[in-house]
Design a protein around this motif. Structure first.
Motif, short mmCIF file in Angstrom:
data_model
loop_
_atom_site.label_atom_id
_atom_site.label_comp_id
_atom_site.label_asym_id
_atom_site.label_seq_id
_atom_site.Cartn_x
_atom_site.Cartn_y
_atom_site.Cartn_z
N SER A 43 0.84 -1.20 0.00
CA SER A 43 0.00 0.00 0.00
C SER A 43 0.87 1.25 0.00
CB SER A 43 -0.90 -0.05 1.24
OG SER A 43 -2.04 0.72 1.09
N PRO A 44 1.53 1.56 -1.14
CA PRO A 44 2.47 2.68 -1.19
C PRO A 44 1.87 4.04 -0.84
CG PRO A 44 2.44 1.48 -3.28
CD PRO A 44 1.41 0.87 -2.40
N GLU A 45 0.57 4.19 -1.01
CA GLU A 45 -0.08 5.47 -0.73
C GLU A 45 -0.37 5.68 0.75
OE1 GLU A 45 -3.14 2.44 -0.84
OE2 GLU A 45 -1.51 2.83 -2.19
N ALA A 46 -0.21 4.65 1.54
CA ALA A 46 -0.50 4.76 2.98
C ALA A 46 0.54 5.61 3.69
CB ALA A 46 -0.55 3.36 3.61
N GLY A 47 0.13 6.26 4.73
CA GLY A 47 1.04 7.05 5.54
C GLY A 47 1.90 6.15 6.41
N SER A 48 2.74 6.75 7.24
CA SER A 48 3.66 5.96 8.06
C SER A 48 3.34 6.02 9.55
CB SER A 48 5.10 6.42 7.82
OG SER A 48 5.22 7.79 8.15
N ASP A 49 2.25 6.70 9.92
CA ASP A 49 1.89 6.74 11.34
C ASP A 49 1.12 5.46 11.71
OD1 ASP A 49 -0.32 7.66 9.76
OD2 ASP A 49 -1.29 8.35 11.60
N GLU A 50 0.97 5.22 12.99
CA GLU A 50 0.34 3.99 13.48
C GLU A 50 -1.03 3.74 12.84
OE1 GLU A 50 -1.26 1.97 17.64
OE2 GLU A 50 0.00 3.75 17.72
N ARG A 51 -1.85 4.75 12.82
CA ARG A 51 -3.21 4.60 12.28
C ARG A 51 -3.18 4.19 10.81
NH1 ARG A 51 -7.83 9.27 12.59
NH2 ARG A 51 -9.52 7.97 11.82
N ALA A 52 -2.32 4.82 10.03
CA ALA A 52 -2.23 4.52 8.60
C ALA A 52 -1.67 3.12 8.36
CB ALA A 52 -1.36 5.56 7.91
N VAL A 53 -0.67 2.72 9.12
CA VAL A 53 -0.07 1.40 8.95
C VAL A 53 -1.08 0.31 9.31
CG1 VAL A 53 1.75 -0.17 9.75
CG2 VAL A 53 2.29 2.22 9.26
N LEU A 54 -1.81 0.50 10.41
CA LEU A 54 -2.83 -0.49 10.80
C LEU A 54 -3.96 -0.55 9.77
CD1 LEU A 54 -3.00 0.02 14.66
CD2 LEU A 54 -2.00 -1.92 13.41
N ALA A 55 -4.35 0.58 9.22
CA ALA A 55 -5.39 0.60 8.18
C ALA A 55 -4.91 -0.15 6.94
CB ALA A 55 -5.79 2.03 7.84
N ALA A 56 -3.65 0.05 6.56
CA ALA A 56 -3.09 -0.65 5.40
C ALA A 56 -2.99 -2.15 5.69
CB ALA A 56 -1.72 -0.08 5.05
N PHE A 57 -2.62 -2.51 6.91
CA PHE A 57 -2.59 -3.92 7.29
C PHE A 57 -3.98 -4.53 7.13
CE2 PHE A 57 -3.32 -7.37 10.23
CZ PHE A 57 -2.18 -8.14 10.14
N ASP A 58 -4.99 -3.84 7.64
CA ASP A 58 -6.36 -4.35 7.54
C ASP A 58 -6.80 -4.49 6.09
OD1 ASP A 58 -6.48 -4.41 10.31
OD2 ASP A 58 -7.55 -2.50 10.47
N LEU A 59 -6.44 -3.55 5.26
CA LEU A 59 -6.80 -3.57 3.85
C LEU A 59 -6.17 -4.77 3.13
CD1 LEU A 59 -8.21 -2.07 1.50
CD2 LEU A 59 -6.07 -0.83 1.18
N HIS A 60 -4.97 -5.12 3.52
CA HIS A 60 -4.22 -6.20 2.86
C HIS A 60 -4.08 -7.44 3.74
CE1 HIS A 60 -3.26 -3.63 -0.50
NE2 HIS A 60 -2.99 -2.67 0.38
N ARG A 61 -4.95 -7.57 4.71
CA ARG A 61 -4.86 -8.66 5.69
C ARG A 61 -4.74 -10.03 5.03
NH1 ARG A 61 -5.67 -9.03 11.03
NH2 ARG A 61 -6.09 -11.11 11.81
#
Length: 83
Positions: A43-61
């Motif tokens: 998810s290259p468009e995701a940010g690098s803060d905790e919230r963004a990383v967890l959201a990207a994890f959930d998206l690509h779980r």
């Protein structure tokens, strides 16, 4: 029984730059850590803060769980890192 992931819990570890999650092989709990770099590649468009990383994890779980199944080997090891 194969490795499964009935628990949707995950947590961000800022000091190690990874997301931790857990799977089970029968009654054995297996810990996994997926590095931020792997999540960023998914998810290259995701940010690098905790919230963004967890959201990207959930998206690509599902993709991340497939990676976890690929590195897991039944045996005494109970912690794996996906990098």
């Amino acid at each position: 029984m194969k490795l499964n992931f009935p628990n949707p819990s995950r947590s961000y570890d800022a000091s190690h730059h990874c997301v931790n999650f857990w799977g089970y092989d029968n009654a054995r709990e297996i810990a996994f850590a997926v590095n931020d770099s792997v999540i960023s590649n998914l998810s290259p468009e995701a940010g690098s803060d905790e919230r963004a990383v967890l959201a990207a994890f959930d998206l690509h779980r599902e993709q991340i769980l497939m990676l976890a199944r690929g590195v897991y080997v039944a045996g005494p090891q109970t912690r794996y890192t996906i990098s």
